[in-house]
Write a protein that holds these residues in place. Structure first.
Motif, PDB file in Angstrom:
ATOM      1  N   LEU A 174      20.846  86.260  59.465  1.00 44.84           N
ATOM      2  CA  LEU A 174      20.636  85.066  59.941  1.00 44.84           C
ATOM      3  C   LEU A 174      20.003  84.207  57.912  1.00 44.84           C
ATOM      4  O   LEU A 174      18.946  85.109  57.890  1.00 44.84           O
ATOM      5  N   GLY A 175      21.142  83.252  57.755  1.00 43.79           N
ATOM      6  CA  GLY A 175      20.152  83.576  55.752  1.00 43.79           C
ATOM      7  C   GLY A 175      20.960  82.490  55.207  1.00 43.79           C
ATOM      8  O   GLY A 175      21.454  81.189  56.439  1.00 43.79           O
ATOM      9  N   GLY A 176      21.731  82.251  54.325  1.00 43.21           N
ATOM     10  CA  GLY A 176      21.788  81.433  53.522  1.00 43.21           C
ATOM     11  C   GLY A 176      23.480  81.858  52.995  1.00 43.21           C
ATOM     12  O   GLY A 176      24.224  80.704  52.388  1.00 43.21           O
ATOM     13  N   ARG A 177      23.977  82.786  53.388  1.00 38.64           N
ATOM     14  CA  ARG A 177      25.383  83.286  52.966  1.00 38.64           C
ATOM     15  C   ARG A 177      26.766  82.937  53.327  1.00 38.64           C
ATOM     16  O   ARG A 177      26.495  82.822  54.589  1.00 38.64           O
ATOM     17  N   ASN A 178      27.603  82.418  53.038  1.00 35.16           N
ATOM     18  CA  ASN A 178      28.870  81.908  53.379  1.00 35.16           C
ATOM     19  C   ASN A 178      30.110  83.028  52.999  1.00 35.16           C
ATOM     20  O   ASN A 178      29.528  84.123  52.834  1.00 35.16           O
ATOM     21  N   ILE A 179      30.379  82.985  54.160  1.00 35.87           N
ATOM     22  CA  ILE A 179      31.979  83.862  53.875  1.00 35.87           C
ATOM     23  C   ILE A 179      32.666  83.849  52.786  1.00 35.87           C
ATOM     24  O   ILE A 179      33.545  83.014  52.352  1.00 35.87           O
ATOM     25  N   ASP A 180      32.217  84.427  51.244  1.00 35.68           N
ATOM     26  CA  ASP A 180      32.765  83.698  50.321  1.00 35.68           C
ATOM     27  C   ASP A 180      32.351  85.546  49.188  1.00 35.68           C
ATOM     28  O   ASP A 180      30.967  85.663  49.287  1.00 35.68           O
ATOM     29  N   GLU A 181      33.386  85.374  48.988  1.00 34.41           N
ATOM     30  CA  GLU A 181      33.079  86.957  47.879  1.00 34.41           C
ATOM     31  C   GLU A 181      32.026  86.256  46.527  1.00 34.41           C
ATOM     32  O   GLU A 181      31.713  87.490  46.554  1.00 34.41           O
ATOM     33  N   ARG A 182      31.959  85.467  45.875  1.00 35.54           N
ATOM     34  CA  ARG A 182      30.807  85.467  45.291  1.00 35.54           C
ATOM     35  C   ARG A 182      29.589  86.343  46.085  1.00 35.54           C
ATOM     36  O   ARG A 182      28.402  85.880  45.032  1.00 35.54           O
ATOM     37  N   LEU A 388       3.137  85.588  56.448  1.00 39.26           N
ATOM     38  CA  LEU A 388       4.653  84.650  57.242  1.00 39.26           C
ATOM     39  C   LEU A 388       5.305  84.442  56.203  1.00 39.26           C
ATOM     40  O   LEU A 388       5.254  84.503  55.212  1.00 39.26           O
ATOM     41  N   ALA A 389       6.821  84.945  56.555  1.00 43.20           N
ATOM     42  CA  ALA A 389       7.925  85.070  55.889  1.00 43.20           C
ATOM     43  C   ALA A 389       8.846  84.166  56.215  1.00 43.20           C
ATOM     44  O   ALA A 389       8.960  84.408  57.555  1.00 43.20           O
ATOM     45  N   ILE A 390       9.590  83.348  55.875  1.00 40.28           N
ATOM     46  CA  ILE A 390      10.610  82.753  55.810  1.00 40.28           C
ATOM     47  C   ILE A 390      11.468  82.478  55.384  1.00 40.28           C
ATOM     48  O   ILE A 390      11.611  82.304  54.354  1.00 40.28           O
ATOM     49  N   VAL A 391      12.643  82.719  56.600  1.00 37.21           N
ATOM     50  CA  VAL A 391      13.939  82.852  56.005  1.00 37.21           C
ATOM     51  C   VAL A 391      15.444  81.737  56.226  1.00 37.21           C
ATOM     52  O   VAL A 391      15.179  82.175  57.608  1.00 37.21           O
ATOM     53  N   GLY A 392      15.631  81.780  56.100  1.00 39.57           N
ATOM     54  CA  GLY A 392      17.492  80.846  56.274  1.00 39.57           C
ATOM     55  C   GLY A 392      17.845  79.778  55.829  1.00 39.57           C
ATOM     56  O   GLY A 392      18.486  80.355  54.231  1.00 39.57           O
ATOM     57  N   SER A 393      18.727  78.934  55.533  1.00 43.18           N
ATOM     58  CA  SER A 393      19.762  78.097  55.429  1.00 43.18           C
ATOM     59  C   SER A 393      18.862  77.344  54.527  1.00 43.18           C
ATOM     60  O   SER A 393      20.092  76.418  54.314  1.00 43.18           O
ATOM     61  N   TYR A 394      17.413  77.095  55.126  1.00 41.15           N
ATOM     62  CA  TYR A 394      17.459  75.441  54.318  1.00 41.15           C
ATOM     63  C   TYR A 394      17.060  75.249  52.534  1.00 41.15           C
ATOM     64  O   TYR A 394      16.112  75.706  51.966  1.00 41.15           O
ATOM     65  N   ASN A 395      17.709  74.425  51.969  1.00 41.85           N
ATOM     66  CA  ASN A 395      17.615  73.695  51.068  1.00 41.85           C
ATOM     67  C   ASN A 395      15.998  72.975  50.729  1.00 41.85           C
ATOM     68  O   ASN A 395      16.126  71.872  51.665  1.00 41.85           O
ATOM     69  N   MET A 396      15.774  73.048  50.116  1.00 40.71           N
ATOM     70  CA  MET A 396      14.570  71.778  49.900  1.00 40.71           C
ATOM     71  C   MET A 396      15.481  70.253  49.056  1.00 40.71           C
ATOM     72  O   MET A 396      14.716  69.945  48.165  1.00 40.71           O
ATOM     73  N   ASP A 397      16.563  70.171  49.740  1.00 40.32           N
ATOM     74  CA  ASP A 397      16.594  68.975  49.173  1.00 40.32           C
ATOM     75  C   ASP A 397      16.595  67.334  50.683  1.00 40.32           C
ATOM     76  O   ASP A 397      16.802  67.680  51.117  1.00 40.32           O
ATOM     77  N   ASP A 398      17.630  66.805  50.301  1.00 38.55           N
ATOM     78  CA  ASP A 398      17.842  65.749  51.358  1.00 38.55           C
ATOM     79  C   ASP A 398      18.568  65.589  52.263  1.00 38.55           C
ATOM     80  O   ASP A 398      18.535  65.124  53.664  1.00 38.55           O
ATOM     81  N   ARG A 399      19.545  66.232  51.688  1.00 40.66           N
ATOM     82  CA  ARG A 399      21.002  66.692  53.083  1.00 40.66           C
ATOM     83  C   ARG A 399      20.208  67.831  53.753  1.00 40.66           C
ATOM     84  O   ARG A 399      20.260  67.712  54.656  1.00 40.66           O
ATOM     85  N   SER A 400      19.278  68.581  53.661  1.00 38.93           N
ATOM     86  CA  SER A 400      18.690  69.713  54.817  1.00 38.93           C
ATOM     87  C   SER A 400      17.531  68.845  54.825  1.00 38.93           C
ATOM     88  O   SER A 400      17.499  69.288  55.900  1.00 38.93           O
ATOM     89  N   PHE A 401      16.408  68.106  54.869  1.00 36.21           N
ATOM     90  CA  PHE A 401      15.818  67.313  55.522  1.00 36.21           C
ATOM     91  C   PHE A 401      16.348  66.314  56.153  1.00 36.21           C
ATOM     92  O   PHE A 401      16.387  66.718  57.333  1.00 36.21           O
ATOM     93  N   TYR A 402      17.210  65.466  55.764  1.00 35.85           N
ATOM     94  CA  TYR A 402      18.188  64.562  57.078  1.00 35.85           C
ATOM     95  C   TYR A 402      19.864  64.709  57.491  1.00 35.85           C
ATOM     96  O   TYR A 402      19.908  63.886  58.591  1.00 35.85           O
TER      97      TYR A 402
END
Length: 473
Positions: A174-182, A388-402
């Motif tokens: 679980l994390g932030g990577r998409n299926i994308d070669e970059r 405490l180690a916290i990892v995932g998909s969440y950015n500190m932006d409005d999209r991830s907030f709401y």
């Protein structure tokens, strides 16, 4: 009716349709939601730490090579079930090799479920073709979250942003990577690398049944998405020409990219460390502006810090709640924020709001470091104190907030917190700190990666244009 009049009326109709889609997709996202008192009460009872060792072991997946390697190993070793959720699938040789490996797992009898964001499926022609091919296999079912429907434009902004792989109810990525070669940087890839991060979890002690394992928590979350009323089955069937693109692509890719196959699943399992407790936190899955469940729980955890808070995010917006939280945390303990620089960011829209509000971020009292490279960072992580180690998909932006579905794993483990801190420090060692004047401090070890002038102009232009629409970034 003359031809000119007909064209005139058609243009008016087209304009009204476009206006309907734009207004209909924006207005519902404007009004901010707060966490209800009922949910606050529920969250206040959540226990994130434990004095005893739990049933899960974990490790951080940091390098692009390890990221694709562990994916291949999870799929290759799957025996019964394989569940995959992702925001985006971008066509490339590495993507085709990964999808071919999934097909081979299905041929072995593994039950495969793949869930993709609706807009990504709608716009990604190649991704759509490949998913349709996979969906034609008797052991594979593909679905899309919130499929695009022009008749309901108020749903268009709501995305599935989770990136999850679950194998045999035993292994979790679980994390932030998409299926994308970059994210993987195979030999054929020549562009800037996107450095990301995931957590790999192994439910190694099935005798411990006192609490839900991380795999079970995420598995339950996956099924809530899978059976959601706004998740739809893919009905299209793939064409033979697209199937032929996947066939043998794994072997072809492996010949030129052997580095992705050097580690076995056991190698990754041997890297895992003990954890006391792992807790999944996530946003509501409904296709409407959401209560900021992840933001609220991360805030509460950060405000409990006794020693320090270290934050890494690729994007941030000048959200009043975020800025006030950062200021409050900084007044209690040292707060470090690691993010992209104008040179490193590949996403001008997402970066522009932070850049335009950078002075406000500095004024919170946080120590802010910007990555100096042509490559970029995309990992989303927090370390609180030394446990405490916290990892995932969440950015500190409005999209991830709401707006988007988001998932983060909160791990109580001193060893994993230390491992994550080391990874963030490695990026910090190639970053420059901002001073109170919104300028970089002089460093004897890190050189400034100067962004092209046109890129800076574009960032400022996007900030000015998008400032009224910050709630969509």
């Amino acid at each position: 009716m003359s031809l000119n009049k007909l064209i005139h009326y058609l243009l008016i109709i087209l304009f009204l349709i476009i206006l309907y889609l734009i207004i209909g997709s924006i207005i519902p996202c404007f009004f901010t939601k707060e966490v209800s008192e009922e949910n606050k009460e529920i969250f206040s009872k959540t226990k994130f730490t434990n004095s005893e060792v739990g049933p899960d072991r974990a490790t951080i997946i940091e390098t692009p090579t390890d990221a694709l390697n562990i994916r291949m190993e999870m799929v290759r070793n799957a025996k019964e079930t394989l569940y995959i959720t992702t925001y985006k699938i971008k066509d490339s040789l590495s993507t085709r090799a990964f999808l071919d490996e999934i097909m081979q797992a299905a041929n072995r009898g593994v039950n495969v479920k793949i869930l993709l964001d609706g807009k990504s499926y709608f716009y990604g022609v190649n991704a759509k073709n490949f998913l349709n091919v996979l969906n034609n296999h008797t052991n594979i079912e593909c679905r899309v979250y919130n499929p695009v429907n022009p008749l309901t434009p108020w749903n268009l902004q709501l995305l599935l942003h989770d990136k999850i792989i679950i194998a045999d109810n035993e292994f979790l990525l679980l994390g932030g990577r998409n299926i994308d070669e970059r994210h993987f940087a195979p030999k054929e890839f020549e562009g800037p690398i996107t450095h990301d991060r995931e957590i790999f979890v192994w439910n190694y002690n099935k005798d411990i049944t006192e609490e839900e394992t991380a795999v079970k928590q995420v598995n339950n979350y996956f099924y809530s998405l899978w059976n959601f009323e706004h998740t739809s089955k893919i009905k299209d069937r793939g064409k033979d020409k697209h199937l032929s693109l996947l066939e043998n692509s794994f072997e072809t890719f492996k010949k030129s990219n052997s580095k992705f196959f050097e580690k076995t699943l056991d190698d990754f399992l041997n890297r895992t460390v003990e954890t006391n407790k792992i807790t999944l936190i996530y946003n509501p899955i409904d296709v409407a502006k959401k209560e900021p469940h992840v933001a609220y729980q991360l805030r509460e955890l950060a405000l409990r810090a006794k020693k320090s808070v270290v934050l890494q995010t690729p994007y941030a917006t000048g959200n009043k709640n975020l800025l006030s939280t950062m200021k409050e945390v900084s007044s209690n303990v040292p707060l470090i924020m690691q993010t992209n620089s104008p040179a490193s960011t590949p996403n001008l829209a997402a970066f522009s709001n932070y850049y335009g509000h950078r002075k406000k971020f500095i004024e919170t009292g946080a120590s802010i470091y910007e990555y100096q490279s042509k490559d970029s960072i995309h990992g989303k992580s927090i370390v609180i104190d030394d446990n405490l180690a916290i990892v995932g998909s969440y950015n500190m932006d409005d999209r991830s907030f709401y707006l988007d579905t988001e998932t983060m794993l909160v791990v109580d483990s001193k060893e994993l917190a230390h491992e994550l801190t080391d990874h963030i420090n490695n990026l910090k060692n190639n970053s420059l700190k901002l001073n109170s004047n919104n300028e970089y401090e002089i460093s004897n070890t890190v050189d400034l990666e100067e962004a092209p002038k046109y890129k800076k102009v574009l960032i400022w232009t996007v900030f000015i244009i998008m400032r009224p629409f910050q709630f969509l970034i």
